[in-house]
Design an enzyme around this catalytic site. Sequence first.
Site, PDB file in Angstrom:
ATOM      1  N   CYS A 110      48.569  48.567  47.483  1.00 55.50           N
ATOM      2  CA  CYS A 110      47.952  47.563  46.602  1.00 55.50           C
ATOM      3  C   CYS A 110      48.976  46.649  45.926  1.00 55.50           C
ATOM      4  O   CYS A 110      48.623  45.609  45.388  1.00 55.50           O
ATOM      5  CB  CYS A 110      47.101  48.248  45.534  1.00 55.50           C
ATOM      6  SG  CYS A 110      45.793  49.247  46.231  1.00 55.50           S
ATOM      7  N   HIS A 255      46.887  43.402  39.359  1.00 53.39           N
ATOM      8  CA  HIS A 255      46.082  44.111  40.348  1.00 53.39           C
ATOM      9  C   HIS A 255      44.781  44.560  39.669  1.00 53.39           C
ATOM     10  O   HIS A 255      44.792  44.987  38.520  1.00 53.39           O
ATOM     11  CB  HIS A 255      46.870  45.312  40.863  1.00 53.39           C
ATOM     12  CG  HIS A 255      46.104  46.161  41.812  1.00 53.39           C
ATOM     13  ND1 HIS A 255      45.346  45.626  42.836  1.00 53.39           N
ATOM     14  CD2 HIS A 255      45.950  47.517  41.896  1.00 53.39           C
ATOM     15  CE1 HIS A 255      44.777  46.613  43.504  1.00 53.39           C
ATOM     16  NE2 HIS A 255      45.116  47.759  42.957  1.00 53.39           N
ATOM     17  N   ASN A 285      38.211  46.580  43.573  1.00 49.08           N
ATOM     18  CA  ASN A 285      39.616  46.698  43.984  1.00 49.08           C
ATOM     19  C   ASN A 285      39.715  46.363  45.473  1.00 49.08           C
ATOM     20  O   ASN A 285      39.237  47.128  46.316  1.00 49.08           O
ATOM     21  CB  ASN A 285      40.104  48.122  43.700  1.00 49.08           C
ATOM     22  CG  ASN A 285      41.549  48.344  44.117  1.00 49.08           C
ATOM     23  OD1 ASN A 285      42.166  47.496  44.762  1.00 49.08           O
ATOM     24  ND2 ASN A 285      42.099  49.485  43.742  1.00 49.08           N
TER      25      ASN A 285
HETATM   26  C1  COA Z   1      38.683  56.797  39.272  1.00 48.69           C
HETATM   27  C2  COA Z   1      38.439  56.559  37.795  1.00 48.69           C
HETATM   28  C3  COA Z   1      37.617  55.306  37.592  1.00 48.69           C
HETATM   29  C4  COA Z   1      37.672  57.743  37.234  1.00 48.69           C
HETATM   30  O1  COA Z   1      37.452  57.549  35.854  1.00 48.69           O
HETATM   31  P1  COA Z   1      37.760  58.714  34.828  1.00 48.69           P
HETATM   32  O2  COA Z   1      37.339  58.246  33.518  1.00 48.69           O
HETATM   33  O3  COA Z   1      39.228  59.069  35.001  1.00 48.69           O
HETATM   34  O4  COA Z   1      36.836  59.850  35.329  1.00 48.69           O
HETATM   35  P2  COA Z   1      37.255  61.330  35.750  1.00 48.69           P
HETATM   36  O5  COA Z   1      37.907  61.326  37.087  1.00 48.69           O
HETATM   37  O6  COA Z   1      37.963  61.966  34.604  1.00 48.69           O
HETATM   38  O7  COA Z   1      35.814  61.971  35.894  1.00 48.69           O
HETATM   39  C5  COA Z   1      34.967  62.152  34.781  1.00 48.69           C
HETATM   40  C6  COA Z   1      33.624  62.606  35.306  1.00 48.69           C
HETATM   41  O8  COA Z   1      32.960  61.488  35.910  1.00 48.69           O
HETATM   42  C7  COA Z   1      32.499  61.878  37.201  1.00 48.69           C
HETATM   43  N1  COA Z   1      32.471  60.715  38.083  1.00 48.69           N
HETATM   44  C8  COA Z   1      33.443  60.264  38.908  1.00 48.69           C
HETATM   45  N2  COA Z   1      33.012  59.187  39.552  1.00 48.69           N
HETATM   46  C9  COA Z   1      31.752  58.947  39.131  1.00 48.69           C
HETATM   47  C10 COA Z   1      30.796  57.974  39.442  1.00 48.69           C
HETATM   48  N3  COA Z   1      31.032  56.994  40.327  1.00 48.69           N
HETATM   49  N4  COA Z   1      29.612  58.031  38.801  1.00 48.69           N
HETATM   50  C11 COA Z   1      29.335  59.001  37.914  1.00 48.69           C
HETATM   51  N5  COA Z   1      30.207  59.964  37.580  1.00 48.69           N
HETATM   52  C12 COA Z   1      31.406  59.917  38.186  1.00 48.69           C
HETATM   53  C13 COA Z   1      33.471  62.942  37.645  1.00 48.69           C
HETATM   54  O9  COA Z   1      32.902  63.738  38.663  1.00 48.69           O
HETATM   55  C14 COA Z   1      33.696  63.704  36.371  1.00 48.69           C
HETATM   56  O10 COA Z   1      32.621  64.568  36.184  1.00 48.69           O
HETATM   57  P3  COA Z   1      32.843  66.032  35.552  1.00 48.69           P
HETATM   58  O11 COA Z   1      33.389  65.767  34.172  1.00 48.69           O
HETATM   59  O12 COA Z   1      31.492  66.610  35.569  1.00 48.69           O
HETATM   60  O13 COA Z   1      33.834  66.703  36.444  1.00 48.69           O
HETATM   61  C15 COA Z   1      39.805  56.431  37.041  1.00 48.69           C
HETATM   62  O14 COA Z   1      40.453  57.678  37.026  1.00 48.69           O
HETATM   63  C16 COA Z   1      40.716  55.416  37.648  1.00 48.69           C
HETATM   64  O15 COA Z   1      40.441  54.237  37.606  1.00 48.69           O
HETATM   65  N6  COA Z   1      41.859  55.862  38.197  1.00 48.69           N
HETATM   66  C17 COA Z   1      42.844  54.966  38.759  1.00 48.69           C
HETATM   67  C18 COA Z   1      42.275  54.357  40.000  1.00 48.69           C
HETATM   68  C19 COA Z   1      43.173  53.374  40.602  1.00 48.69           C
HETATM   69  O16 COA Z   1      43.885  52.685  39.951  1.00 48.69           O
HETATM   70  N7  COA Z   1      43.097  53.313  41.911  1.00 48.69           N
HETATM   71  C20 COA Z   1      43.688  52.333  42.703  1.00 48.69           C
HETATM   72  C21 COA Z   1      45.115  52.462  42.897  1.00 48.69           C
HETATM   73  S1  COA Z   1      45.634  51.054  43.718  1.00 48.69           S
END
Ligand code: COA
Length: 328
Positions: A110, A255, A285
């Site tokens: 990315c 990004h 993204n």
């Molecule tokens: C992926 C991302 C959005 C998840 O958000 P988060 O706030 O960290 O959420 P978590 O992973 O802690 O998950 C929290 C809960 O939400 C749930 N969850 C994850 N995706 C979900 C969705 N689409 N809808 C509903 N619930 C969801 C998880 O299962 C978890 O449930 P649990 O507590 O029962 O286990 C976030 O971690 C993120 O943006 N990470 C970086 C991603 C990134 O930059 N990627 C690209 C790199 S180039």
Amino acid sequence: MGLKILGTGYYLPETVVTNEDFTRIVDTSDEWIVKRTGMRERRIASEPTHVMAEEAARRAIENAGMSPEDIDLILCTTVTSDYITPSLACIIQGNIGAKNAVAFDINAACAAFVYALDMAHMYLQNGYKHILIVSAEGLSKITDYTDRSTCVLFGDAAGACIVGWGDGEFKSVLGSDGTGAHTLFARRPLNDVPFVTQVDPQSVDHFPDVNRPGVLYMDGREVYKFAVGAMSKALLGACEKAGLQPKDLDLIIPHQANLRIIQSAAKELGLPLERFYVNIDRYGNTSSACIPVALAELNAQGALVPGKKVGMVGFGAGLVYGGCVFTL
Ligand SMILES: CC(C)(COP(=O)(O)OP(=O)(O)OC[C@H]1O[C@@H](n2cnc3c(N)ncnc32)[C@H](O)[C@@H]1OP(=O)(O)O)[C@@H](O)C(=O)NCCC(=O)NCCS
């Protein structure tokens, strides 16, 4: 010597997939996706990656008032090329008729558009004059649509620009941390080979054995932590090299991985969020295409005013990051 944007173009597939659409295939909600990511919709391509790439390239060449023969170097960034070989850059070179151009691909996930700009800046010093950068991603090809924590995040798009020499300075900071490689990856399926049983690289590299070959796995929390630190480190580093403060930047194109990551970076840098261009709500993204698509949108809006100072910053699988600053 600096770097000048001579033309921009972008291409978005027609199909719009909303958060609501995802509620029909995984356990999620519009409210969760908007609150945790800032995303509302994204585009999904039916066309191959190279078709998107070529269209963005043609539009950038037209926008620059040039013809394909004027291009002497094509740098492409993608993690979703249609072919393992040849490079996407060579396919584009042939199909658009850029017969005077050297062409090859860069893989920096990315963050790759910033890496391509950095490389273009070096090639300009090497005598190249009109460099076409094309970042094209068909992420839907490698998205696991059974995994709610990743599938809502990604979209497809292509962005392109042509760069040449400019006034002012171009300064960049690139960085890599391969110890985080296992937090964001997609592995290639093994080929059926007679004579031997191939060892799955994942088993010897101790990457988590959680997804099927060919689709993305991401440890969202780990990548999130890396991203927030990397964004401010890269931008601050590039500013320092240029003798600037982050507040001197008129515009920052980050990004578009998560609105909360952009907000955190803005806070760490002491800048208002309005200084950052954000289109994550519309496209999600799109990996290395995020920054050039944003750049082309800004150009179409007349926002790329000569003399303005711009910063760009990206991060991604590797783990890698890159930031740059220059005067438009
Ligand atoms: C992926 C991302 C959005 C998840 O958000 P988060 O706030 O960290 O959420 P978590 O992973 O802690 O998950 C929290 C809960 O939400 C749930 N969850 C994850 N995706 C979900 C969705 N689409 N809808 C509903 N619930 C969801 C998880 O299962 C978890 O449930 P649990 O507590 O029962 O286990 C976030 O971690 C993120 O943006 N990470 C970086 C991603 C990134 O930059 N990627 C690209 C790199 S180039």
